[in-house]
Design a protein around this motif. Sequence first.
Motif, PDB file in Angstrom:
ATOM      1  N   PRO A 165      35.878  46.904  42.198  1.00 63.33           N
ATOM      2  CA  PRO A 165      37.023  46.936  43.118  1.00 63.33           C
ATOM      3  C   PRO A 165      38.165  46.002  42.724  1.00 63.33           C
ATOM      4  N   THR A 166      37.864  44.953  41.963  1.00 63.60           N
ATOM      5  CA  THR A 166      38.895  43.976  41.566  1.00 63.60           C
ATOM      6  C   THR A 166      39.500  44.284  40.207  1.00 63.60           C
ATOM      7  N   TRP A 167      39.348  45.514  39.712  1.00 61.36           N
ATOM      8  CA  TRP A 167      39.749  45.807  38.335  1.00 61.36           C
ATOM      9  C   TRP A 167      41.230  45.570  38.086  1.00 61.36           C
ATOM     10  N   ARG A 168      42.082  45.803  39.071  1.00 62.14           N
ATOM     11  CA  ARG A 168      43.516  45.610  38.860  1.00 62.14           C
ATOM     12  C   ARG A 168      43.843  44.148  38.602  1.00 62.14           C
ATOM     13  N   GLN A 169      43.199  43.253  39.336  1.00 60.36           N
ATOM     14  CA  GLN A 169      43.440  41.828  39.113  1.00 60.36           C
ATOM     15  C   GLN A 169      42.889  41.379  37.771  1.00 60.36           C
ATOM     16  N   VAL A 170      41.710  41.886  37.408  1.00 61.16           N
ATOM     17  CA  VAL A 170      41.124  41.531  36.107  1.00 61.16           C
ATOM     18  C   VAL A 170      42.041  42.001  34.981  1.00 61.16           C
ATOM     19  N   ARG A 171      42.577  43.217  35.104  1.00 59.55           N
ATOM     20  CA  ARG A 171      43.495  43.741  34.091  1.00 59.55           C
ATOM     21  C   ARG A 171      44.762  42.901  34.018  1.00 59.55           C
ATOM     22  N   ALA A 172      45.309  42.537  35.170  1.00 63.10           N
ATOM     23  CA  ALA A 172      46.530  41.729  35.189  1.00 63.10           C
ATOM     24  C   ALA A 172      46.287  40.372  34.547  1.00 63.10           C
TER      25      ALA A 172
ATOM     26  N   ALA B 169      36.718  40.219  31.667  1.00 64.87           N
ATOM     27  CA  ALA B 169      37.662  41.109  30.993  1.00 64.87           C
ATOM     28  C   ALA B 169      36.922  42.095  30.092  1.00 64.87           C
ATOM     29  N   ILE B 170      35.882  41.621  29.431  1.00 67.21           N
ATOM     30  CA  ILE B 170      35.079  42.505  28.585  1.00 67.21           C
ATOM     31  C   ILE B 170      34.424  43.579  29.437  1.00 67.21           C
ATOM     32  N   ASP B 171      33.910  43.183  30.603  1.00 69.20           N
ATOM     33  CA  ASP B 171      33.323  44.155  31.529  1.00 69.20           C
ATOM     34  C   ASP B 171      34.341  45.212  31.920  1.00 69.20           C
ATOM     35  N   TYR B 172      35.557  44.767  32.233  1.00 66.43           N
ATOM     36  CA  TYR B 172      36.594  45.711  32.650  1.00 66.43           C
ATOM     37  C   TYR B 172      36.912  46.712  31.534  1.00 66.43           C
ATOM     38  N   VAL B 173      37.085  46.229  30.322  1.00 64.82           N
ATOM     39  CA  VAL B 173      37.435  47.124  29.219  1.00 64.82           C
ATOM     40  C   VAL B 173      36.307  48.117  28.957  1.00 64.82           C
ATOM     41  N   ILE B 174      35.082  47.650  28.965  1.00 68.74           N
ATOM     42  CA  ILE B 174      33.950  48.556  28.751  1.00 68.74           C
ATOM     43  C   ILE B 174      33.887  49.603  29.856  1.00 68.74           C
ATOM     44  N   LEU B 175      34.016  49.159  31.109  1.00 66.53           N
ATOM     45  CA  LEU B 175      33.997  50.090  32.228  1.00 66.53           C
ATOM     46  C   LEU B 175      35.126  51.103  32.099  1.00 66.53           C
ATOM     47  N   HIS B 176      36.313  50.635  31.737  1.00 66.95           N
ATOM     48  CA  HIS B 176      37.471  51.520  31.580  1.00 66.95           C
ATOM     49  C   HIS B 176      37.179  52.626  30.569  1.00 66.95           C
ATOM     50  N   GLU B 177      36.624  52.247  29.422  1.00 67.72           N
ATOM     51  CA  GLU B 177      36.382  53.239  28.378  1.00 67.72           C
ATOM     52  C   GLU B 177      35.271  54.204  28.759  1.00 67.72           C
TER      53      GLU B 177
END
Length: 261
Positions: A241-248, A211-219
Amino acid sequence: MRPFWSALKPSSAFSSFFISTMNTDVLEIAGIRVEVRRKRVKNLHVGVYPPDGSVRVAAPEALSADAIRSAVLTRMTWIRSKQQQFMRQSRQQERLYVSGETHFVFGRARRLSVTTQTGRGHRILLVGNDGIEFHVPELSSHDQRRRWMEAWYRAELRRVASPRIIHWSERIGCNPASWGIRTMKTKWGSCNPAKKIIWLNSELSKKLVSAIDYVILHEIAHFVSPRHDEVFLKVLETHMPTWRQVRADLNALPLPAWTEG
């Protein structure tokens, strides 16, 4: 980054209760209090936020109140659905910082063991795979323990996030000028693309590293495009590629025991 965020275009006018304050207009639409903040944006945006499903609108400066009411009404089914989702979502119990409590550290549940000691110092140690030792002064208060634990969580998040920011910056080819950690009640992260500044929600110290990876990548992706457009989405799709599932998964986790909305 706004977890629950939608863009709308204005429609026909509807009457509703209206209050104006120095910084924010407040509308009552279909029995729901809506905060309206006028900004230099092209489209109207509606957001529903935890923990209690408060509704906020970012509207173009010239858009009329009637147009705002109309746009919100067209999304009322979605708004009520999000509010019900927050009401059903479990919340963490308020922590007392006593032995036996469960505290999460990067997604792992750990049992807290509090030991009192003489002197004024304190220590927090991870023990094995499922323990936390919290050594505190004998007469320490609940507020002191909370502040010590929060400072420790922030330090742990900084330790884990620092190399990950370097990693994702190098992958995308955009380096932040600076980054920090702050308490946020409506976002997991935020950024200023113009100044290349990133902020992470301190609560991420309790979530999975993915989740931390996803948020950092998003920003950081917002340095490529400040909007949630196709260019921005392509960055996420390419590098996670799995960012939607990680966000959910992140948004489905228990909400913090916030004392204010």
